[in-house]
Design a protein around this motif. Structure first.
Motif, short mmCIF file in Angstrom:
data_model
loop_
_atom_site.label_atom_id
_atom_site.label_comp_id
_atom_site.label_asym_id
_atom_site.label_seq_id
_atom_site.Cartn_x
_atom_site.Cartn_y
_atom_site.Cartn_z
N ALA A 1 0.92 -1.21 0.10
CA ALA A 1 -0.08 0.03 -0.12
C ALA A 1 0.92 1.00 0.06
O ALA A 1 0.39 2.19 -0.39
CB ALA A 1 -0.89 0.12 1.11
N ASP A 2 2.05 1.32 0.65
CA ASP A 2 3.05 2.16 0.77
C ASP A 2 4.27 2.01 0.20
O ASP A 2 5.14 1.51 1.07
CB ASP A 2 3.17 2.83 2.14
CG ASP A 2 3.97 4.04 2.31
OD1 ASP A 2 4.38 4.72 1.39
OD2 ASP A 2 4.18 4.34 3.49
N PRO A 3 4.67 2.12 -1.08
CA PRO A 3 5.89 1.80 -1.63
C PRO A 3 7.05 2.45 -1.03
O PRO A 3 8.40 2.23 -1.22
CB PRO A 3 5.81 2.22 -3.08
CG PRO A 3 4.36 2.33 -3.40
CD PRO A 3 3.82 2.65 -2.04
N ALA A 4 6.91 3.58 -0.31
CA ALA A 4 7.94 4.30 0.41
C ALA A 4 8.65 3.48 1.50
O ALA A 4 9.91 3.91 1.73
CB ALA A 4 7.32 5.53 0.99
N VAL A 5 7.95 2.55 1.90
CA VAL A 5 8.62 1.52 2.72
C VAL A 5 9.82 1.01 2.23
O VAL A 5 10.91 0.73 3.03
CB VAL A 5 7.61 0.32 3.24
CG1 VAL A 5 7.41 -0.58 2.26
CG2 VAL A 5 8.28 -0.07 4.68
N TYR A 6 10.05 0.85 1.06
CA TYR A 6 11.23 0.20 0.35
C TYR A 6 12.21 1.32 0.33
O TYR A 6 13.38 0.83 0.60
CB TYR A 6 10.98 -0.44 -1.10
CG TYR A 6 9.86 -1.46 -1.10
CD1 TYR A 6 10.15 -2.32 -0.22
CD2 TYR A 6 8.64 -1.47 -1.85
CE1 TYR A 6 9.13 -3.62 -0.29
CE2 TYR A 6 7.69 -2.35 -1.78
CZ TYR A 6 8.14 -3.64 -1.08
OH TYR A 6 7.25 -4.46 -1.29
N GLN A 7 12.17 2.53 0.14
CA GLN A 7 13.05 3.31 0.19
C GLN A 7 13.67 3.55 1.80
O GLN A 7 14.91 3.55 2.10
CB GLN A 7 12.56 4.98 -0.11
CG GLN A 7 12.06 4.80 -1.38
CD GLN A 7 11.24 6.22 -1.78
OE1 GLN A 7 10.44 6.74 -0.95
NE2 GLN A 7 11.51 6.82 -3.22
N LEU A 8 12.82 3.39 2.69
CA LEU A 8 13.03 3.33 3.94
C LEU A 8 14.08 2.18 4.23
O LEU A 8 15.13 2.33 4.96
CB LEU A 8 11.81 3.39 4.88
CG LEU A 8 12.32 3.26 6.57
CD1 LEU A 8 13.03 4.55 7.07
CD2 LEU A 8 10.82 3.19 7.37
N CYS A 9 13.72 1.05 3.81
CA CYS A 9 14.35 -0.19 4.20
C CYS A 9 15.75 -0.24 3.22
O CYS A 9 16.68 -0.63 3.84
CB CYS A 9 13.62 -1.44 3.70
SG CYS A 9 12.00 -2.00 4.79
N ASP A 10 15.82 0.30 2.07
CA ASP A 10 17.01 0.47 1.28
C ASP A 10 18.03 1.10 2.09
O ASP A 10 19.14 1.08 2.15
CB ASP A 10 16.89 1.05 -0.10
CG ASP A 10 16.06 -0.20 -1.03
OD1 ASP A 10 15.96 -1.23 -0.50
OD2 ASP A 10 15.63 0.23 -2.00
N LEU A 11 17.43 2.47 2.71
CA LEU A 11 18.05 3.51 3.48
C LEU A 11 18.85 2.73 4.80
O LEU A 11 19.88 2.74 4.99
CB LEU A 11 17.47 4.58 3.97
CG LEU A 11 18.04 5.74 4.68
CD1 LEU A 11 19.26 6.62 3.97
CD2 LEU A 11 17.06 6.61 5.20
N VAL A 12 17.86 1.96 5.38
CA VAL A 12 18.40 1.23 6.51
C VAL A 12 19.64 0.20 6.21
O VAL A 12 20.62 0.08 6.72
CB VAL A 12 17.39 0.65 7.35
CG1 VAL A 12 17.88 -0.36 8.59
CG2 VAL A 12 16.45 1.82 8.07
N CYS A 13 19.25 -0.65 5.23
CA CYS A 13 20.08 -1.45 4.74
C CYS A 13 21.28 -1.31 4.22
O CYS A 13 22.65 -1.69 4.45
CB CYS A 13 19.45 -2.23 3.70
SG CYS A 13 18.24 -3.48 3.97
N GLY A 14 21.35 0.05 3.65
CA GLY A 14 22.84 0.82 3.42
C GLY A 14 23.41 1.22 4.58
O GLY A 14 24.79 1.13 4.45
#
Length: 112
Positions: free
Chosen positions: A79-92
């Motif tokens: 529902a909120d694709p922005a969660v992937y940006q957050l997860c990618d930021l955390v993974c980085g």
């Protein structure tokens, strides 16, 4: 998050709490590819349907996934694709921290 009232901070904490469980992150990762049925998610995660349903409920409550009924099946999608940006930021960030720790550890090995 500057100057947010306690009620807003509580909502932020609940959002992050929904992301703090590895199975829920696995579900989000699987939904990144395409929408899926609960049974399919359960099989791919190696969990029971009841367990995955519970996790999907938490994710849905936080607005991360949405459910669509089609006939007798329920499909879930992001529902909120922005969660992937957050997860990618955390993974980085984690990868960078791990790289720095490895470099520090290597320095001790060289000193021997």
């Amino acid at each position: 998050m500057e100057d947010l009232p306690l009620a807003a901070l509580t909502q932020v904490a609940a959002y992050f709490q929904a992301l703090s469980e590895p199975t829920r992150l696995q579900i989000l990762n699987l939904l990144r590819q395409r929408e899926r049925k609960v049974g399919e998610l359960a099989e791919l995660c190696g969990c029971s349907v009841a367990n995955v349903s519970r996790h999907l409920g938490v994710l849905q409550q936080q607005g991360l996934v949405e459910r669509e009924s089609r006939g007798t099946s329920a499909f879930f999608r992001i529902a909120d694709p922005a969660v992937y940006q957050l997860c990618d930021l955390v993974c980085g960030s984690i990868a960078g921290n791990n790289a720095r720790a490895a470099e520090a550890g290597a320095a001790f090995l060289k000193a021997r």
